[in-house]
Design an enzyme around this catalytic site. Structure first.
Site, mmCIF file in Angstrom:
data_model
loop_
_atom_site.group_PDB
_atom_site.id
_atom_site.type_symbol
_atom_site.label_atom_id
_atom_site.label_comp_id
_atom_site.label_asym_id
_atom_site.label_seq_id
_atom_site.Cartn_x
_atom_site.Cartn_y
_atom_site.Cartn_z
ATOM 1 N N HIS A 87 -3.721 -6.754 3.175
ATOM 2 C CA HIS A 87 -4.506 -5.806 2.375
ATOM 3 C C HIS A 87 -4.504 -6.211 0.904
ATOM 4 O O HIS A 87 -5.548 -6.231 0.230
ATOM 5 C CB HIS A 87 -3.919 -4.390 2.492
ATOM 6 C CG HIS A 87 -4.042 -3.775 3.851
ATOM 7 N ND1 HIS A 87 -5.216 -3.738 4.552
ATOM 8 C CD2 HIS A 87 -3.115 -3.141 4.627
ATOM 9 C CE1 HIS A 87 -5.022 -3.108 5.702
ATOM 10 N NE2 HIS A 87 -3.755 -2.751 5.773
ATOM 11 N N GLU A 108 0.823 -5.616 5.024
ATOM 12 C CA GLU A 108 0.396 -5.074 3.729
ATOM 13 C C GLU A 108 -0.043 -6.186 2.777
ATOM 14 O O GLU A 108 -0.920 -5.980 1.939
ATOM 15 C CB GLU A 108 1.525 -4.248 3.102
ATOM 16 C CG GLU A 108 1.960 -3.048 3.933
ATOM 17 C CD GLU A 108 0.820 -2.089 4.230
ATOM 18 O OE1 GLU A 108 -0.127 -2.010 3.416
ATOM 19 O OE2 GLU A 108 0.863 -1.426 5.284
#
Length: 377
Positions: free
Chosen positions: A29, A26
């Site tokens: 991202h 994550e």
């Protein structure tokens, strides 16, 4: 046989394996999103109700969810953690709209989505590169050091000193390549090119099926050729060569994963071999019991798995978003909201069905069904 680790050791090992990998996925991202000027509303490790968290000066809520089986980054303009576009994002004030995910160009959106799986592959490359520097790279040639009696190799006429040039149409550079190919193909009949005394010839071989049990009592069926290598050759690797060695090892692991998935899809391997969070937790504890090198190597394998799975073209996964962006690039406009809605519903149904399947398999692997059957009987 090594005694299986206890419940608490398994939980700790599972957290050490999955927690950092989800966070770094994550984070990929998030960092690329920030670089592209997108505001992140939330960064969560785990799903469901928040159990702890804080809000930073940029307005991003960093939190932990009660179900620690994944995570997400929710960017401005997203309707939900799966990055489904919010239909009302155009109604936002101009300044806020400029910071949304949907306001980015197609290549920027694709780059943000791709950053998560790429981060997983980079983690595995770094781990394998470090192992290559520490232990060296296995360069043992694909040469027969010994032929086991009454084995598939003996039946095919292989002899000591034969070099396996290719098998199944795939070039064999090292003995490890040979092992990786055969282990996934129990009972398969494959063509083979062999070099003997400077001359090559073609042969066909039917691989054996070896039923094995590891030190924790886990049972596997592996393809077997019936040959042993000569003396193992490990080549020292320096800092400059280590990344390339890591990339090659990740590439070989990915190829094996794709081979295995293809065999399951075509019915040559059972879907019972698919595992989920419970089996990962079980194996995490077992690898931790074997020592830190085994656990770190297992982290690299799970990281490759996460990267690979997230690239599958299933809506709600990163690969599903990239699939829609590819359609958008061809059509010159985004996929319509109605088609997106049905795709997300189908993707959710597919993911839930897969989750139920792997959970059933996991419960069988850890002996729950056998225990229940014993109680009922």
């Amino acid at each position: 046989m090594i005694q299986s680790p206890g419940f608490f050791v398994t939980i700790i090992a599972f957290a050490l394996v999955l927690g950092p990998l989800v966070f770094l996925h994550e984070l990929g991202h998030y960092l690329v999103g920030r670089w592209c000027g997108v505001k992140a509303d939330a960064f969560s490790i785990g799903f469901g109700r928040e159990i702890a968290g804080f809000t930073d000066k940029r307005g991003t809520r960093w939190k932990f969810g009660w179900l620690p089986l994944g995570g997400y980054v929710k960017f401005a303009g997203d309707m939900n953690p799966a990055s489904k576009p919010d239909a009302d994002w155009l109604a936002l004030p101009a300044e806020e709209r400029r910071q949304t995910f949907q306001a980015r160009s197609l290549w920027q959106r694709a780059l943000i989505v791709l950053a998560g799986p790429v981060m997983n592959f980079l983690i595995a490359i770094l781990i394998f590169a470090a192992f290559a520097m520490t232990y060296g790279v296995d360069r043992t040639p694909a040469v027969v050091g010994q032929v086991m009696p009454e084995s598939p190799a003996a039946a095919a006429g292989l002899k000591q000193g034969d070099a396996i040039v290719s098998i199944g149409g795939r070039q064999m550079d090292t003995f490890q390549d040979l092992a990786q190919f055969t282990v996934l193909r129990p009972g398969a009949t494959v063509p083979m090119v062999v070099e003997r005394d400077g001359e090559t010839f073609d042969a066909r071989i039917t691989l054996g099926a070896a039923h094995e049990e590891d030190r924790f009592g886990n049972r596997y069926t592996r393809g077997q050729l019936g040959v042993a290598s000569g003396p193992r050759v490990y080549e020292p690797v320096g800092l400059a060569e280590a990344p390339a060695a890591g990339i090659r090892l990740v590439g070989g692991t990915l190829r094996s994963m794709i081979d295995g998935l293809g065999q399951i899809i075509t019915g040559r391997r059972s879907v019972d071999e698919l595992g989920g969070p419970l089996r990962i937790a079980q194996m995490s504890g077992q690898q931790m019991a074997l020592g830190w090198p085994a656990l770190i190597s297992f982290i690299a394998l799970i990281s490759i798995n996460l990267g690979f799975i997230n690239l599958l073209p299933v809506p709600m996964l990163d690969g599903g978003h990239l699939f829609f962006y590819a359609i958008e690039a061809v059509r010159g406009r985004p996929v319509g909201p109605g088609a997106m809605e049905w795709a997300y519903r189908g993707g959710l149904a597919a993911i839930l069905a897969l989750f139920l399947l792997v959970t059933f398999n996991d419960l069988d692997a850890i002996g729950v069904w056998r225990h229940l059957a014993g109680l009922i009987g």
